[in-house]
Design a protein around this motif. Structure first.
Motif, PDB file in Angstrom:
ATOM      1  N   THR A 204      -3.553  74.331  34.202  1.00  0.00           N
ATOM      2  CA  THR A 204      -2.537  74.445  35.249  1.00  0.00           C
ATOM      3  C   THR A 204      -2.110  75.885  35.509  1.00  0.00           C
ATOM      4  OG1 THR A 204      -0.952  73.864  33.506  1.00  0.00           O
ATOM      5  CG2 THR A 204      -1.568  72.119  35.046  1.00  0.00           C
ATOM      6  N   ALA A 205      -1.993  76.675  34.449  1.00  0.00           N
ATOM      7  CA  ALA A 205      -1.554  78.056  34.645  1.00  0.00           C
ATOM      8  C   ALA A 205      -2.623  78.884  35.342  1.00  0.00           C
ATOM      9  CB  ALA A 205      -1.187  78.692  33.305  1.00  0.00           C
ATOM     10  N   THR A 208      -2.827  78.136  38.932  1.00  0.00           N
ATOM     11  CA  THR A 208      -1.662  78.732  39.598  1.00  0.00           C
ATOM     12  C   THR A 208      -1.865  80.226  39.810  1.00  0.00           C
ATOM     13  OG1 THR A 208      -0.182  77.080  38.628  1.00  0.00           O
ATOM     14  CG2 THR A 208       0.830  79.105  39.427  1.00  0.00           C
ATOM     15  N   TRP A 230      -2.323  72.113  29.469  1.00  0.00           N
ATOM     16  CA  TRP A 230      -0.984  72.084  30.076  1.00  0.00           C
ATOM     17  C   TRP A 230      -0.307  73.422  29.782  1.00  0.00           C
ATOM     18  CZ3 TRP A 230       1.885  67.101  31.167  1.00  0.00           C
ATOM     19  CH2 TRP A 230       1.012  66.006  31.262  1.00  0.00           C
ATOM     20  N   LYS A 231      -0.144  74.231  30.822  1.00  0.00           N
ATOM     21  CA  LYS A 231       0.410  75.572  30.650  1.00  0.00           C
ATOM     22  C   LYS A 231       1.104  75.974  31.936  1.00  0.00           C
ATOM     23  CE  LYS A 231      -2.745  78.512  29.804  1.00  0.00           C
ATOM     24  NZ  LYS A 231      -3.749  79.458  29.278  1.00  0.00           N
ATOM     25  N   ASP A 232       2.259  76.624  31.834  1.00  0.00           N
ATOM     26  CA  ASP A 232       3.044  76.981  33.015  1.00  0.00           C
ATOM     27  C   ASP A 232       2.826  78.441  33.395  1.00  0.00           C
ATOM     28  OD1 ASP A 232       4.726  76.390  35.114  1.00  0.00           O
ATOM     29  OD2 ASP A 232       6.339  75.606  33.866  1.00  0.00           O
ATOM     30  N   LEU A 258       6.748  76.072  29.235  1.00  0.00           N
ATOM     31  CA  LEU A 258       6.629  74.896  30.098  1.00  0.00           C
ATOM     32  C   LEU A 258       7.980  74.511  30.686  1.00  0.00           C
ATOM     33  CD1 LEU A 258       3.763  74.582  28.780  1.00  0.00           C
ATOM     34  CD2 LEU A 258       4.145  72.121  28.941  1.00  0.00           C
ATOM     35  N   GLY A 261       8.222  77.604  34.975  1.00  0.00           N
ATOM     36  CA  GLY A 261       7.388  78.168  36.018  1.00  0.00           C
ATOM     37  C   GLY A 261       7.373  77.305  37.258  1.00  0.00           C
ATOM     38  N   VAL A 263       4.740  75.092  38.187  1.00  0.00           N
ATOM     39  CA  VAL A 263       3.899  73.889  38.145  1.00  0.00           C
ATOM     40  C   VAL A 263       4.763  72.641  38.341  1.00  0.00           C
ATOM     41  CG1 VAL A 263       2.353  72.483  36.730  1.00  0.00           C
ATOM     42  CG2 VAL A 263       2.185  74.991  36.655  1.00  0.00           C
ATOM     43  N   TRP A 265       5.294  69.491  37.213  1.00  0.00           N
ATOM     44  CA  TRP A 265       4.879  68.744  36.033  1.00  0.00           C
ATOM     45  C   TRP A 265       4.972  67.238  36.209  1.00  0.00           C
ATOM     46  CZ3 TRP A 265       1.817  71.013  33.011  1.00  0.00           C
ATOM     47  CH2 TRP A 265       1.918  72.392  32.786  1.00  0.00           C
TER      48      TRP A 265
END
Length: 315
Positions: A204-205, A208, A230-232, A258, A261, A263, A265
């Motif tokens: 995810t990061a 982004t 799963w990372k922001d 998390l 940011g 994302v 979620w």
């Protein structure tokens, strides 16, 4: 609402690579520690995982790689016994595919010892980092065009074929500033690769950082997602930054805890549930000074999101 299946929480071991966690000041000091005391590195990581409530791991670069594990534990079976004794499970291993090493047969042969280790130690996924782009305007230029993408796809097909013969799936990772991180890149590589042999590991990061919405980009390919990071992130990163040995360190400036940011979620949790591979939620927290605190915070955040939108619990 139908309750979702429970999930286990995992983490990529790069989470532990910040020198501050080890009481050190520089990456060079950490490198000396990992070379002189690999047993201490592994035992410290395992203790931290237990303290954080994390049960699954993704191996990565040294010192949390398979060759160092062989050095310390003697064999893949020895590594698995150590994990079992600590109630830990190997989920996956990260592997960087270099642009200069794209001969299909040679690429499959090169990764085979790693695949054999993963299979024997209980892992089921090889996460492949794609070749990196070159800095925009560099000479000679490297074009992320159909020709390069096709050569990478060929290598991935052979790696995927070899991995499946060992009971391991090959999943391509969306790596910022590689040939596979923008919406266009993902569509191109997913179209070129055979879905029976090459799967998807979205991050995810990193998506982004490529100025795309992870939910929108991944949704068309959700049936190929077998694992996800799963990372922001705080937002997109310039595409024309220097792509050199420091690019991954430069990424960290744009990554965050998390939930802090951009994302979405809640939508991401729903999407991941639809993949059929939500049994392990892999948190990837790049080299943080406080991995235990960050892992606990990330796990707590994801648990609350999943409970809100899926009515689920965790194992």
């Amino acid at each position: 609402m139908e309750p979702a299946m429970p999930t286990h929480y995992g983490v990529d071991l790069i989470t532990f690579f910040h020198p501050s966690f080890w009481g050190l000041s520089t990456d060079e000091e950490f490198e000396r520690l990992r070379n002189s005391a690999p047993e201490t590195v592994w035992s410290t990581i395992f203790d931290a995982l237990s303290e954080s409530g994390i049960s699954h791991i993704e191996m990565t670069f040294p010192p949390a790689d398979f060759t160092t594990a062989l050095q310390v534990f003697g064999s893949a079976e020895g590594f698995r016994r150590e994990l079992d004794s600590r109630n830990l499970t190997l989920k996956s291993g990260f592997y960087g595919l270099q642009g200069a090493d794209l001969d299909p047969a040679a690429a499959a042969d090169a990764v085979t010892p790693y695949l054999e280790f993963l299979a024997a130690a209980g892992g089921d996924t090889l996460v492949v980092g794609p070749p990196m782009r070159a800095t925009v305007g560099s000479t000679p230029p490297v074009f992320a065009d159909l020709g390069l993408a096709s050569r990478v796809a060929d290598a991935l097909h052979h790696i995927g074929h070899r991995s499946l013969s060992l009971g391991v799936k090959t999943a391509l990772h969306t790596e910022a500033h590689s040939i596979f991180y923008t919406a266009r890149d993902i569509q191109l590589m997913m179209t070129l690769t055979d879905p029976d042999y090459v799967f998807l590991c979205p991050d995810t990061a990193h998506i982004t950082l490529g100025d795309s919405n992870p939910v929108e980009v991944v949704e068309p390919w959700r049936n190929r997602v077998v694992i996800a990071h799963w990372k922001d992130a705080t937002g997109p990163m310039p595409a024309d930054v220097p792509i050199d040995a420091g690019i991954h360190t430069a990424h960290r400036e744009y990554m965050c805890t998390l939930g802090e940011g951009v994302v979405d979620w809640r939508s991401w949790a729903r999407l991941m549930e639809s993949t059929g591979h939500s049994d392990v939620t892999l948190l990837e927290l790049d080299a943080t000074p406080d991995p235990i605190g960050e892992m606990i915070a990330a796990r707590t955040f994801v648990e609350s999101v999943r409970a809100e939108v899926l009515g689920s619990s965790s194992n």
